[in-house]
Design a protein around this motif. Structure first.
Motif, PDB file in Angstrom:
ATOM      1  N   UNK A  83       0.952  11.051  -7.047  1.00 41.13           N
ATOM      2  CA  UNK A  83       0.274  11.509  -5.834  1.00 41.13           C
ATOM      3  C   UNK A  83      -1.026  12.197  -6.243  1.00 41.13           C
ATOM      4  N   UNK A  84      -2.062  11.960  -5.467  1.00 36.55           N
ATOM      5  CA  UNK A  84      -3.378  12.509  -5.807  1.00 36.55           C
ATOM      6  C   UNK A  84      -3.914  13.361  -4.663  1.00 36.55           C
ATOM      7  N   UNK A 106       4.803   8.570   2.937  1.00 35.29           N
ATOM      8  CA  UNK A 106       4.902   8.359   1.490  1.00 35.29           C
ATOM      9  C   UNK A 106       4.082   9.378   0.715  1.00 35.29           C
ATOM     10  N   UNK A 107       3.033   9.899   1.339  1.00 38.26           N
ATOM     11  CA  UNK A 107       2.084  10.773   0.648  1.00 38.26           C
ATOM     12  C   UNK A 107       1.649  11.873   1.593  1.00 38.26           C
ATOM     13  N   UNK A 108       2.369  12.995   1.584  1.00 38.40           N
ATOM     14  CA  UNK A 108       2.021  14.088   2.512  1.00 38.40           C
ATOM     15  C   UNK A 108       0.694  14.757   2.212  1.00 38.40           C
ATOM     16  N   UNK A 109       0.038  14.424   1.102  1.00 32.82           N
ATOM     17  CA  UNK A 109      -1.320  14.927   0.868  1.00 32.82           C
ATOM     18  C   UNK A 109      -2.375  14.093   1.593  1.00 32.82           C
ATOM     19  N   UNK A 110      -1.972  12.995   2.246  1.00 34.01           N
ATOM     20  CA  UNK A 110      -2.839  12.138   3.081  1.00 34.01           C
ATOM     21  C   UNK A 110      -3.773  11.236   2.265  1.00 34.01           C
ATOM     22  N   UNK A 111      -3.759  11.345   0.960  1.00 34.00           N
ATOM     23  CA  UNK A 111      -4.731  10.576   0.167  1.00 34.00           C
ATOM     24  C   UNK A 111      -4.551   9.073   0.395  1.00 34.00           C
ATOM     25  N   UNK A 112      -3.317   8.619   0.431  1.00 35.45           N
ATOM     26  CA  UNK A 112      -3.064   7.187   0.625  1.00 35.45           C
ATOM     27  C   UNK A 112      -3.389   6.742   2.057  1.00 35.45           C
ATOM     28  N   UNK A 131      -1.726  20.851   2.211  1.00 38.14           N
ATOM     29  CA  UNK A 131      -2.709  19.797   1.948  1.00 38.14           C
ATOM     30  C   UNK A 131      -3.653  20.165   0.793  1.00 38.14           C
ATOM     31  N   UNK A 172      -5.411   2.624  -3.700  1.00 39.05           N
ATOM     32  CA  UNK A 172      -5.528   3.187  -2.356  1.00 39.05           C
ATOM     33  C   UNK A 172      -6.954   3.464  -1.918  1.00 39.05           C
ATOM     34  N   UNK A 207     -11.598  13.482   3.068  1.00 39.01           N
ATOM     35  CA  UNK A 207     -11.649  12.037   2.875  1.00 39.01           C
ATOM     36  C   UNK A 207     -12.734  11.728   1.848  1.00 39.01           C
ATOM     37  N   UNK A 253       1.533   5.616   5.708  1.00 33.14           N
ATOM     38  CA  UNK A 253       1.352   6.190   4.376  1.00 33.14           C
ATOM     39  C   UNK A 253       1.571   7.704   4.358  1.00 33.14           C
ATOM     40  N   UNK A 277      -7.798  15.334  -3.295  1.00 32.70           N
ATOM     41  CA  UNK A 277      -9.240  15.270  -3.405  1.00 32.70           C
ATOM     42  C   UNK A 277      -9.808  16.686  -3.420  1.00 32.70           C
ATOM     43  N   UNK A 325      -8.114  18.366   5.937  1.00 34.71           N
ATOM     44  CA  UNK A 325      -7.961  17.460   4.798  1.00 34.71           C
ATOM     45  C   UNK A 325      -9.329  16.857   4.488  1.00 34.71           C
ATOM     46  N   UNK A 357      -0.636  -4.399   3.214  1.00 34.47           N
ATOM     47  CA  UNK A 357       0.463  -3.779   2.448  1.00 34.47           C
ATOM     48  C   UNK A 357       0.722  -2.344   2.880  1.00 34.47           C
ATOM     49  N   UNK A 358      -0.228  -1.749   3.619  1.00 34.09           N
ATOM     50  CA  UNK A 358      -0.138  -0.306   3.891  1.00 34.09           C
ATOM     51  C   UNK A 358       0.370   0.040   5.270  1.00 34.09           C
ATOM     52  N   UNK A 374      -8.032   6.848   3.034  1.00 32.08           N
ATOM     53  CA  UNK A 374      -9.169   6.470   2.200  1.00 32.08           C
ATOM     54  C   UNK A 374      -9.382   4.978   2.004  1.00 32.08           C
ATOM     55  N   UNK A 433      -5.556  -2.997   4.932  1.00 31.91           N
ATOM     56  CA  UNK A 433      -4.750  -3.584   3.866  1.00 31.91           C
ATOM     57  C   UNK A 433      -3.331  -3.787   4.412  1.00 31.91           C
ATOM     58  N   UNK A 483      -6.189  21.977   0.606  1.00 30.27           N
ATOM     59  CA  UNK A 483      -7.618  22.186   0.888  1.00 30.27           C
ATOM     60  C   UNK A 483      -8.031  23.636   0.610  1.00 30.27           C
TER      61      UNK A 483
END
Lengths: 244, 244
Positions: free
Chosen positions: B73-74, A141-147, B144, B203, A77, A138, B76, A75, A94-95, A150, A92, B146
């Protein structure tokens, strides 16, 4: 050789360790290294993140032998998450839960693609310690790991780069608030550092200063605001930091 | 204003369109813009990628109304995948089908975090065209993204940046080898460009030159080596390229 990026009144420069000093070099990615003649005492010099990567990669599910049954996966970053020795990870609230992850980290020297193991000496600048900070809740909530990956200060690297190091069985120790929270070895990685690097470059071009964090073989620990952290790897010293 | 990054004998510089010329500016991210006095005729000037981002983001599953039922969802992409107008996307035949995706792309002006819609005028430099090239078969192998998103030349952006543009209903047309392959509008995005940008900055911190490709509302097309491509967006001109 031990290489660092140091703070000087004229700005950040790269340098090579020489006795009790840092000897400033013109271009840390060049070979041979050319010294400018400027020297700074190590004892009073502030170290910065040893490189400023354009690309920051981590290895997913690379924590132990069972992961060897799955293909390697990486992945990315944000390069803006990179900080240096002594810098702060911002949590944060909230996360959810945040974990630090101590990882052997490869630093790229040259533009490279489809790297084969016998090309490593040309392509790799050396090794440092990476802390792949992760807001683990996170990921659900976000399997792409972006949340998850970063947040501000979420990629401490340092304290310096060692150019001559065998990556295959280096002990890693993670200390939080002075107490050992995790310890393991790079021998516990499912895909070792070199396999991981060759895998990544089969899919993308990397270049000078890019970093690959090679995975956390049981070397992670939960942190909360106020914590101090120290990640040590054999031959690479200790990357200290804090959390707020 | 129309802003570009142009090639000159002294290297790449940013410039603002002025009549038939590009008027070079000192710092494209500063306000007000300060001109150096140097001018170049637009007719003979080579355009480069309008920025050199540190962070390149795309929106996942943002193609139509049904995606509104899922959270945004985003993902990178490597900053090293960015190329400019007229540049080449390199297809690796080992990686299966490759699709180009024409997307309205936001360019960041200032360091920013937790952006609210009423702060956009301060924070956003403007808009350009992005081509989020994707090796779609790789998504099945690597969820992911990538492997799918980071081939050489996989993020053409350009031809320039428009600072004054309403992003909400701009037609997008994708042409391959002179034939219209897809056409739609940014009105077809599940999460619009501003919602997507605010989501991402909740995020992570972004900064000058970073780009967010906002999604392909049915604006993708398969390409093969030898293809020529042209992506047009209302008010932003046409981003041409080729595939090898």
């Amino acid at each position: 050789m031990r290489l660092a990026r140091i703070s000087t009144p004229e700005g950040a420069v790269h340098a090579v360790a020489d006795g009790a000093d840092w000897a400033v070099v013109e271009d840390v990615f060049a070979r041979p290294l050319v010294r400018t003649g400027e020297r700074r005492p190590q004892s009073t010099t502030v170290l910065l993140s040893p490189v400023e990567p354009r690309v920051v990669l981590g290895m997913s599910h690379n924590s132990g032998p069972a992961d060897r049954a799955r293909p390697p996966q990486a992945f990315m970053k944000s390069a803006r998450t990179v900080v240096g020795p002594g810098d702060v990870v911002h949590v944060d609230p909230r996360r959810g839960e945040v974990r630090i992850e101590g990882e052997l980290t490869l630093v790229v020297r040259t533009v490279c693609r489809d790297v084969m193991p016998d090309q490593l000496a040309d392509v790799v600048l050396g090794w440092t310690i990476g802390n792949d900070v992760t807001a683990v809740d996170q990921v659900l909530l976000d399997p792409l790991f972006t949340q998850a990956k970063n947040g501000d200060g979420f990629t401490p690297i340092g304290p310096w780069i060692e150019t001559d190091l065998d990556p295959h069985d280096l002990s890693i120790e993670v200390v939080v608030d002075g107490v050992r929270a995790a310890s393991s070895s790079t021998a516990g990685l499912a895909w070792d550092a070199i396999e991981a690097f060759c895998y990544v470059t089969a899919h993308m071009t990397l270049g000078p200063g890019d970093v690959l964090m090679t995975g956390a073989p049981g070397t992670s620990a939960t942190v909360r605001p106020g914590a101090t952290t120290a990640i040590s790897i054999d031959g690479l010293g200790t990357l200290v930091g804090s959390v707020d």
